[in-house]
Scaffold this active site. Sequence first.
Site, mmCIF file in Angstrom:
data_model
loop_
_atom_site.group_PDB
_atom_site.id
_atom_site.type_symbol
_atom_site.label_atom_id
_atom_site.label_comp_id
_atom_site.label_asym_id
_atom_site.label_seq_id
_atom_site.Cartn_x
_atom_site.Cartn_y
_atom_site.Cartn_z
ATOM 1 N N GLU A 164 -58.994 81.891 69.130
ATOM 2 C CA GLU A 164 -57.839 81.615 69.993
ATOM 3 C C GLU A 164 -57.552 82.780 70.928
ATOM 4 O O GLU A 164 -57.214 82.582 72.089
ATOM 5 C CB GLU A 164 -56.608 81.301 69.145
ATOM 6 C CG GLU A 164 -56.532 79.881 68.653
ATOM 7 C CD GLU A 164 -55.229 79.216 69.062
ATOM 8 O OE1 GLU A 164 -54.240 79.934 69.257
ATOM 9 O OE2 GLU A 164 -55.223 77.993 69.208
ATOM 10 N N HIS A 221 -54.332 81.922 56.838
ATOM 11 C CA HIS A 221 -54.919 80.657 57.283
ATOM 12 C C HIS A 221 -56.421 80.634 57.064
ATOM 13 O O HIS A 221 -56.957 79.751 56.414
ATOM 14 C CB HIS A 221 -54.611 80.412 58.756
ATOM 15 C CG HIS A 221 -55.104 79.089 59.248
ATOM 16 N ND1 HIS A 221 -56.319 78.935 59.881
ATOM 17 C CD2 HIS A 221 -54.562 77.853 59.183
ATOM 18 C CE1 HIS A 221 -56.506 77.665 60.177
ATOM 19 N NE2 HIS A 221 -55.457 76.986 59.776
ATOM 20 N N GLU A 252 -58.222 78.023 54.550
ATOM 21 C CA GLU A 252 -59.382 77.374 55.146
ATOM 22 C C GLU A 252 -60.693 78.147 55.022
ATOM 23 O O GLU A 252 -61.727 77.664 55.459
ATOM 24 C CB GLU A 252 -59.113 77.117 56.644
ATOM 25 C CG GLU A 252 -57.887 76.275 56.924
ATOM 26 C CD GLU A 252 -58.068 74.807 56.580
ATOM 27 O OE1 GLU A 252 -59.177 74.428 56.158
ATOM 28 O OE2 GLU A 252 -57.100 74.043 56.725
ATOM 29 N N VAL A 280 -45.448 82.577 61.153
ATOM 30 C CA VAL A 280 -44.411 81.596 60.873
ATOM 31 C C VAL A 280 -44.564 81.044 59.461
ATOM 32 O O VAL A 280 -45.633 81.131 58.862
ATOM 33 C CB VAL A 280 -44.446 80.425 61.877
ATOM 34 C CG1 VAL A 280 -44.341 80.927 63.303
ATOM 35 C CG2 VAL A 280 -45.696 79.579 61.691
ATOM 36 N N HIS A 284 -48.278 74.992 56.580
ATOM 37 C CA HIS A 284 -49.116 75.585 55.536
ATOM 38 C C HIS A 284 -48.269 76.234 54.446
ATOM 39 O O HIS A 284 -48.548 76.092 53.258
ATOM 40 C CB HIS A 284 -50.067 76.616 56.147
ATOM 41 C CG HIS A 284 -51.268 76.009 56.792
ATOM 42 N ND1 HIS A 284 -52.092 75.121 56.145
ATOM 43 C CD2 HIS A 284 -51.799 76.175 58.022
ATOM 44 C CE1 HIS A 284 -53.076 74.762 56.958
ATOM 45 N NE2 HIS A 284 -52.907 75.379 58.108
#
Length: 337
Positions: A164, A221, A252, A280, A284
Amino acid sequence: MRKNTFRKTAMILTLALGMSLTGCGSKGEATTSANTEASSQAVTQAASEQGGEDEEEDYTTGDASLDNVRNQDEIGDRELLVISFGTSFNDSRRLTIGAIEQSLEDSFKDYSVRRGFTADIVINHVEKRDKIHIDNVDEALERAVKNNVKTLVVQPTHLMNGIEYDELTGKVAKYSDTFEKIAIGKPLLTSDDDFKRVEKAITEWTKEYDDGQTAIVFMGHGTEHESNGVYQKMQDLLTADGYKNYFIGTVEATPSLDDVREAVKKGGYKRVVLEPLMVVAGDHANNDMAGDEEDSWKTAFTKDGYEVVCLLRGLGENEAIRQIYVDHAQAAIDSVK
């Protein structure tokens, strides 16, 4: 679990496009409501954050009207554009991303702070549900052009330099001749000093639970990108510095939940504290980590025989973490003076 439905949605979206509170335990229950680093699984995460295109939400994420979306015009010729993945959890968005943006605004009075999200599916869900529009990256950059901004500094709230962040730098680079001056700041975990500062922030944040009988587990994540190594690097740093009861896992990627469970088992702990290693506390955190479903981290550790405490708070709520973003933005600003 809900995320299985989201993954089906994400697969459909990938083919088509080419690409709150849940508490547990007692002492740490429902403290406050990721930005996460997206990888090739960005659409999966977006579907999770979005809440399911065809599902009715059965939870409350807070009052969206309390959040400043920061997309006002007529802002002057200096802009500090804060780019986040985003979340549809309204309270968490305000208390994390919003808090980072406010810290930046307080620190740089000569700049107008504006917001952009990378996850269109999150933007669309918030707009459909709450009738509030948040700019995506392209819209935010074009808004800066229309506002005749001369100096543009972009500060991402990404955790790492992954896919990203690479995509963001590519988009910003296309505007290199549009503004007189342009710069982009670094993600949270970039330098060795950043890792030390994050380590200090998260250990001080959880020190009340560090009683010798508690495993403190942070859930990240994860990504297929090579930048996934930041999680193991953070784990190695914690272990080397004597925080042997601190564990880092990912939803993941690796270290996986099973990896963490095996490591915790060897420590003979009585209690497990779960907290997201994400900016945040969104889907999840509320579901994969603290949910009551069969495959949540809370359920897994409860079945393993531990007392489980879930801390639903994102890293953006931590002042020391916000200061790292401020320092990264300062370095970017200094580069265009």
